[in-house]
Design an enzyme around this catalytic site. Structure first.
Site: not given
Length: 63
Positions: A1-3
């Protein structure tokens, strides 16, 4: 999950921050081939008194 974390100086209209979040989400999703639903964007607005430019607070530099 890119943050993705973005720090900006306070003062921009809420609709511009919303546009920024949408554009960054689109770009990250396309670049990493990640579903948009998995992309998270955190925008932190900093007071100009807490942002330094050339050794001085931005509140003094950008009047």
């Amino acid at each position: 999950m890119p943050l993705i974390q973005i720090n900006i100086m306070e003062g921009r209209p809420p609709e511009k921050v919303t546009e920024l979040i949408a554009n960054v989400t689109d770009t990250v999703s396309e670049t990493l081939n990640a579903p948009k639903e998995n992309v998270r964007v955190l925008v932190t607005e900093m007071p100009k008194t807490h942002w330094g430019i050339a050794g001085r607070p931005a509140s003094e530099v950008r009047k």
